[in-house]
Design a protein around this motif. Structure first.
Motif: not given
Length: 295
Positions: A121-134
């Motif tokens: 959920w955190i990763a998806r809310l952050a936009g996924g991809g590298s932004a989600g991983a960060d």
């Protein structure tokens, strides 16, 4: 000023910290005292009946009764462990009780599913991809913040030759069943980098964690292991090399610490505060190889 995505990542990390840190909901009430015995073994590693009785403020007879039930259910197994320094043949080896794979799964199954869903959920809310991983990496650092302060005090108080041992003791108090011992540098490497052919073998220390409360979640999100390794590097004031992790299928999480810490390194650096923009904080270089090693 933070973007909306950055604010979401930070808020989500703060909310999910409680989710990943919590015990499985309702489990204690379902299993009562017997579950508390099993939970104590989970948190502190293999334990004797006497240690469990003292830890839980129960009588030894009560603990043994619950251990017998857990043994019968296949949730716990008994092992013989002779105390360090005791010569062979003197008395009976101490009997310790450890959770079986089935016993660990009793705790981890729902807990791990919930934790993985929260981090997804955190990763998806952050936009996924590298932004989600960060964003997951921000959370991984945030969940270690309280422990980092406690560990730093113990490491700071230790002498130059005792910092790794002090960190092991602090980790054990949090249920990681950690030990420290001298060990040669991994093959082909020295404290400063690749070893020269025919050169002397450098000896440092190995920090071994025999239990990991988040191992199943770390299989899906390696940022948890990476944040922990980064924390060790800052606490000890040197780069460290992660050789093996339970999350990757190894029996023990093993971290090599070069001899700079043992021979009088400068005071340990404080871990960086988690950043809310999803970017990793400043940290010393460290290796995260997963080579085979002798535990």
């Amino acid at each position: 000023m933070k973007s909306s995505g950055e604010r979401i990542a930070t808020s989500a990390a703060e909310v999910a910290a409680d989710v990943v840190s919590a015990a499985p909901p309702g489990l204690d009430s379902q299993r009562g005292t017997r579950n508390k015995v099993a939970r104590s073994i989970l948190d502190h590693g293999p334990s004797t009946a006497a240690a469990l009785a003292e830890r839980l403020d129960l009588t030894p007879a009560a603990v043994r009764r619950h251990l017998d039930a857990l043994l019968a259910e296949g949730l716990v197994e008994a092992r013989e462990q002779r105390p360090r320094g005791e010569r062979r043949g003197r008395g009976r080896p101490a009997k310790v009780f450890a959770l079986t794979d089935c016993g660990r799964d009793t705790f981890y199954q729902e807990y791990d599913r919930l934790a993985v869903e929260a981090l997804d959920w955190i990763a998806r809310l952050a936009g996924g991809g590298s932004a989600g991983a960060d964003a997951v990496a921000v959370f991984a650092r945030a969940r270690l913040a309280d422990a980092a302060a406690r560990y730093a005090r113990r490491v700071d108080d230790a002498g130059p030759g005792g910092r790794v041992q002090a960190l092991a003791e602090a980790l054990s108090a949090d249920g990681y069943a950690a030990t420290a011992r001298t060990a040669p540098a991994p093959t082909g490497r020295s404290a400063a980098g690749p070893a020269r052919p025919g050169g002397p073998r450098v000896t440092g220390e190995q920090l071994c964690q025999h239990h990991c409360p988040v191992a199943h979640v770390a299989e899906r999100f390696p940022q948890l292991c990476e944040a922990e390794t980064e924390l060790f590097s800052h606490l000890l004031g040197t780069h460290v090399q992660r050789l093996a992790t339970i999350a990757h299928g190894d029996g023990v999480c093993t971290t090599y610490v070069p001899p700079a810490v043992r021979s009088g390194a400068p005071p340990p650096a404080r871990p960086p505060a988690p950043r809310g923009d999803g970017a990793p904080g400043p940290h010393r270089d460290h290796q995260q190889d997963h080579d085979a090693t002798d535990h």
